[in-house]
Each structure stands twice: as C-alpha cells, then as structure tokens.
Design a protein around this motif. Structure first.
Motif, PDB file in Angstrom:
ATOM      1  N   ASP A  49     -47.976  38.558  57.826  1.00  0.00           N
ATOM      2  CA  ASP A  49     -47.785  37.121  57.970  1.00  0.00           C
ATOM      3  C   ASP A  49     -46.389  36.768  57.475  1.00  0.00           C
ATOM      4  O   ASP A  49     -46.023  37.150  56.356  1.00  0.00           O
ATOM      5  N   PHE A  50     -45.605  36.077  58.295  1.00  0.00           N
ATOM      6  CA  PHE A  50     -44.393  35.461  57.764  1.00  0.00           C
ATOM      7  C   PHE A  50     -43.874  34.418  58.732  1.00  0.00           C
ATOM      8  O   PHE A  50     -44.249  34.374  59.900  1.00  0.00           O
ATOM      9  N   ARG A  51     -43.023  33.542  58.233  1.00  0.00           N
ATOM     10  CA  ARG A  51     -42.530  32.392  58.984  1.00  0.00           C
ATOM     11  C   ARG A  51     -41.008  32.313  58.857  1.00  0.00           C
ATOM     12  O   ARG A  51     -40.440  32.692  57.849  1.00  0.00           O
ATOM     13  N   VAL A  52     -40.384  31.771  59.900  1.00  0.00           N
ATOM     14  CA  VAL A  52     -38.956  31.459  59.867  1.00  0.00           C
ATOM     15  C   VAL A  52     -38.781  30.056  60.423  1.00  0.00           C
ATOM     16  O   VAL A  52     -39.301  29.740  61.498  1.00  0.00           O
ATOM     17  N   GLU A  53     -38.062  29.206  59.693  1.00  0.00           N
ATOM     18  CA  GLU A  53     -37.833  27.828  60.115  1.00  0.00           C
ATOM     19  C   GLU A  53     -36.614  27.749  61.039  1.00  0.00           C
ATOM     20  O   GLU A  53     -35.715  28.591  60.977  1.00  0.00           O
ATOM     21  N   PRO A  54     -36.537  26.748  61.901  1.00  0.00           N
ATOM     22  CA  PRO A  54     -35.360  26.582  62.756  1.00  0.00           C
ATOM     23  C   PRO A  54     -34.078  26.467  61.927  1.00  0.00           C
ATOM     24  O   PRO A  54     -34.025  25.733  60.942  1.00  0.00           O
ATOM     25  N   GLY A  55     -33.066  27.230  62.325  1.00  0.00           N
ATOM     26  CA  GLY A  55     -31.794  27.210  61.622  1.00  0.00           C
ATOM     27  C   GLY A  55     -31.760  28.041  60.358  1.00  0.00           C
ATOM     28  O   GLY A  55     -30.706  28.163  59.728  1.00  0.00           O
ATOM     29  N   GLU A  56     -32.880  28.628  59.985  1.00  0.00           N
ATOM     30  CA  GLU A  56     -32.924  29.432  58.767  1.00  0.00           C
ATOM     31  C   GLU A  56     -32.316  30.807  59.028  1.00  0.00           C
ATOM     32  O   GLU A  56     -32.451  31.369  60.111  1.00  0.00           O
ATOM     33  N   VAL A 231     -31.625  42.553  59.830  1.00  0.00           N
ATOM     34  CA  VAL A 231     -31.974  43.761  59.091  1.00  0.00           C
ATOM     35  C   VAL A 231     -30.671  44.421  58.677  1.00  0.00           C
ATOM     36  O   VAL A 231     -29.810  44.698  59.530  1.00  0.00           O
ATOM     37  N   THR A 232     -30.491  44.649  57.389  1.00  0.00           N
ATOM     38  CA  THR A 232     -29.230  45.232  56.933  1.00  0.00           C
ATOM     39  C   THR A 232     -29.408  45.951  55.599  1.00  0.00           C
ATOM     40  O   THR A 232     -30.311  45.652  54.828  1.00  0.00           O
ATOM     41  N   HIS A 233     -28.509  46.925  55.376  1.00  0.00           N
ATOM     42  CA  HIS A 233     -28.384  47.544  54.058  1.00  0.00           C
ATOM     43  C   HIS A 233     -27.114  47.057  53.353  1.00  0.00           C
ATOM     44  O   HIS A 233     -26.774  47.555  52.277  1.00  0.00           O
ATOM     45  N   GLU A 234     -26.421  46.091  53.975  1.00  0.00           N
ATOM     46  CA  GLU A 234     -25.230  45.503  53.355  1.00  0.00           C
ATOM     47  C   GLU A 234     -25.685  44.358  52.455  1.00  0.00           C
ATOM     48  O   GLU A 234     -25.826  43.218  52.884  1.00  0.00           O
ATOM     49  N   MET A 235     -25.910  44.673  51.191  1.00  0.00           N
ATOM     50  CA  MET A 235     -26.515  43.695  50.293  1.00  0.00           C
ATOM     51  C   MET A 235     -25.600  42.502  50.018  1.00  0.00           C
ATOM     52  O   MET A 235     -26.077  41.376  49.873  1.00  0.00           O
ATOM     53  N   SER A 236     -24.292  42.724  49.973  1.00  0.00           N
ATOM     54  CA  SER A 236     -23.395  41.588  49.717  1.00  0.00           C
ATOM     55  C   SER A 236     -23.424  40.620  50.898  1.00  0.00           C
ATOM     56  O   SER A 236     -23.378  39.396  50.714  1.00  0.00           O
ATOM     57  N   PHE A 237     -23.516  41.152  52.109  1.00  0.00           N
ATOM     58  CA  PHE A 237     -23.627  40.311  53.298  1.00  0.00           C
ATOM     59  C   PHE A 237     -24.931  39.522  53.259  1.00  0.00           C
ATOM     60  O   PHE A 237     -24.954  38.313  53.520  1.00  0.00           O
ATOM     61  N   ALA A 238     -26.027  40.202  52.922  1.00  0.00           N
ATOM     62  CA  ALA A 238     -27.323  39.526  52.836  1.00  0.00           C
ATOM     63  C   ALA A 238     -27.270  38.387  51.816  1.00  0.00           C
ATOM     64  O   ALA A 238     -27.814  37.304  52.048  1.00  0.00           O
ATOM     65  N   ARG A 239     -26.607  38.632  50.715  1.00  0.00           N
ATOM     66  CA  ARG A 239     -26.509  37.608  49.678  1.00  0.00           C
ATOM     67  C   ARG A 239     -25.672  36.414  50.150  1.00  0.00           C
ATOM     68  O   ARG A 239     -25.982  35.255  49.849  1.00  0.00           O
ATOM     69  N   ASP A 240     -24.626  36.703  50.919  1.00  0.00           N
ATOM     70  CA  ASP A 240     -23.711  35.644  51.363  1.00  0.00           C
ATOM     71  C   ASP A 240     -24.320  34.732  52.414  1.00  0.00           C
ATOM     72  O   ASP A 240     -24.093  33.513  52.387  1.00  0.00           O
ATOM     73  N   VAL A 241     -25.045  35.297  53.387  1.00  0.00           N
ATOM     74  CA  VAL A 241     -25.417  34.507  54.565  1.00  0.00           C
ATOM     75  C   VAL A 241     -26.860  34.019  54.566  1.00  0.00           C
ATOM     76  O   VAL A 241     -27.208  33.128  55.340  1.00  0.00           O
ATOM     77  N   SER A 242     -27.708  34.585  53.707  1.00  0.00           N
ATOM     78  CA  SER A 242     -29.141  34.314  53.825  1.00  0.00           C
ATOM     79  C   SER A 242     -29.560  33.052  53.091  1.00  0.00           C
ATOM     80  O   SER A 242     -29.071  32.746  52.003  1.00  0.00           O
ATOM     81  N   HIS A 243     -30.509  32.341  53.705  1.00  0.00           N
ATOM     82  CA  HIS A 243     -31.258  31.326  52.979  1.00  0.00           C
ATOM     83  C   HIS A 243     -32.396  31.981  52.202  1.00  0.00           C
ATOM     84  O   HIS A 243     -32.781  31.508  51.125  1.00  0.00           O
ATOM     85  N   ARG A 244     -32.924  33.071  52.779  1.00  0.00           N
ATOM     86  CA  ARG A 244     -34.096  33.732  52.188  1.00  0.00           C
ATOM     87  C   ARG A 244     -34.014  35.229  52.484  1.00  0.00           C
ATOM     88  O   ARG A 244     -33.567  35.639  53.556  1.00  0.00           O
TER      89      ARG A 244
END
Length: 282
Positions: A49-56, A231-244
């Motif tokens: 189970d998981f959800r993604v909101e518009p623009g997220e 999906v990424t292993h680039e943790m700095s990128f994930a931290r920069d661009v993600s809401h969640r």
C-alpha cells in the motif's frame, strides 16, 4: 528502444472471479492497494500500500531486490500484478471496470492509461538511427497526434532545458552517455506526462557525468509541478529533490518520511543499516 516487456502472463483474477470495484481513490495521483507481484514463489511486492499526491516528488530507496524498480515497471504496464489494484488519476491501471467489477485490462485500455506516465530508464534507449530532434518528436507526433511544427518547438524548448540546444541534429552515437541520458529525459517530457518515473538514471554513467544529469533533474523538480517517482542510490539527490522518501525492504515500506528525517534521524534499524552501507560505499 524501450526495455523489452515481460512475457509473463498476468496473474490477476478472471472476469468471473473479479472483485467488486472498490471506491475510487481521492486526490492522490498514484495509489497501490494491497498490490502483490511475484515470480513463481518469489514475492517481490507483498500486499503493498502506498500513495503519491499530485506534484509530489517521492524517492524510493532500499537494497537491490526490494521491489523499487518493479513498482515503476508496474506503473508503465511493463509487468503485470498478481493481486491488488493500482490506481492512476482515480482510475484503475491494470484493471478496467465492467459491470461494477474489475477485470484484467485489455491492451487498448493500457495504452490510454499509460499516456499520462513517462519513464526514464537506466539505459538511455535512444533510437540510434534517428537524430536527437527525431527521438524527441517521434512520440508526440505519432502517439499524441501533435503537429510537427509544435513538436519541433517543444523539442527545442526541452533541449534548452537540459542544456543541449546545440545537439538537436546530432545522432546518439555523437553524444556522451550523460548527454544521451539528458536527451532521454527531454524525450520523456515531450509526451507531457503528469507523472515522471526515474529508474536509477545515473547508474550507467561514468562518475564525472552523473552531476550534469542530476542538475537537470533538480532543475525540473524546482521549475515544474510534475509528479516524480524516483529510484536512486544517489542519496544527496534524493535529499535535495524529494518531498518524501520511502525505504523499501522485502517488498514492503520499512520506513517513510521527509528527507531530513530519513537521512538525519531514521527510526528503523533496517533504514539505519542500509544508509550506513550506502554512505560508506559512496
């Protein structure tokens, strides 16, 4: 050319056994309801189970084999689910409604359903016999019926966005790996998707080319309202661009939260172990 589709037969219910159609989801753009994906006895997604909101902007992290890429391939209908329902824009994706029940979707339904979704793969998958311009305009013209002049104008805008305006008439063999991946991003955006899926888009690149591609994606994240599932292993990128950020393990979400929490104060031991291993390796 896209990665070849799975030839596996879908393991969803027959029309006679199909469940009653559940109430359509609310405002979320992506919703997985008890989704199961397995290969033989190997369960890759276990009633997810998981959800993604518009623009997220949501990033999936976790060890190899935890089900992250499978989620993207299911959304692109390159794989078929074995149970549950996937919803996109309030409509079932791998099923269609018939007589108040959900049955396996036919190819025409799937083709329409995935028009709102674009994907950038690990490999660039550009057509080597076509120019950059043709790679970007072919889909909009032939799949969406966009006028050629409009498609060309859009291609020029997107190549400017990814920093490759001067390569519009080049062929993929004349480009570096990083440049090819940026063209692949422009090609995906040319279809004007509401959802952009990114599957380890820097994993096939030499290290010195990674930064340029990630900068392009950061710019897209900051300047558009497109929904991104990455999906990424680039943790700095994930931290920069993600809401969640969602930490996956054994086909389930082990932990989720905003980037500062996941990377700065993870609560689950499995998340701590994974991040320690990734950051030490990096």
């Amino acid at each position: 050319m896209q990665q070849s589709e799975s030839t596996e037969t879908a393991g969803v219910q027959s029309a006679q056994e199909a469940p009653e159609a559940p109430e359509a989801p609310g405002k979320e753009i992506i919703r997985f309801d008890k989704v199961v994906k397995q290969y033989g006895s190997n369960v890759v997604l276990n009633e997810l189970d998981f959800r993604v909101e518009p623009g997220e902007r949501v990033t999936l992290i976790g060890p190899s084999g935890s089900g992250k890429t499978t989620i993207l391939r299911l959304l692109m209908t390159l794989e078929h689910i074995n149970g549950g329902v996937i919803w996109v824009n309030g409509r079932p994706l791998s099923h269609m409604e018939r007589g108040g029940r959900l049955v396996k979707a036919n190819e025409g339904y799937l083709r329409r359903a995935r028009q709102s979704i674009g994907m950038v793969f690990q490999q660039f998958n550009l057509f080597p016999n076509m120019s950059v311009r043709k790679n970007i305009t072919e889909g909009p013209v032939h799949s969406l019926g966009v006028d050629k002049a409009e498609a060309n104008h859009r291609a020029e805008e997107l190549l400017d966005l990814v920093g490759l305006s001067d390569k519009i008439d080049a062929h993929p063999t004349q480009l570096s790996g990083g440049q090819q991946q940026r063209v692949a991003i422009a090609r995906a955006l040319a279809m004007r998707p509401q959802i952009l899926l990114l599957d380890e888009v820097t994993s096939a690149l030499d290290p010195e080319l990674v930064a340029g591609v990630l900068d392009v994606l950061r710019n897209i994240a900051q300047t558009t309202d497109i929904t991104m599932l990455c999906v990424t292993h680039e943790m700095s990128f994930a931290r920069d661009v993600s809401h969640r950020v969602l930490m996956f393990d054994q086909g389930q979400v082990a932990e989720e939260g905003p980037p500062d929490q996941i990377f700065g104060d993870p609560q689950e031991d499995r998340t701590k172990q994974f991040l320690k291993a990734v950051l030490e390796h990096g």
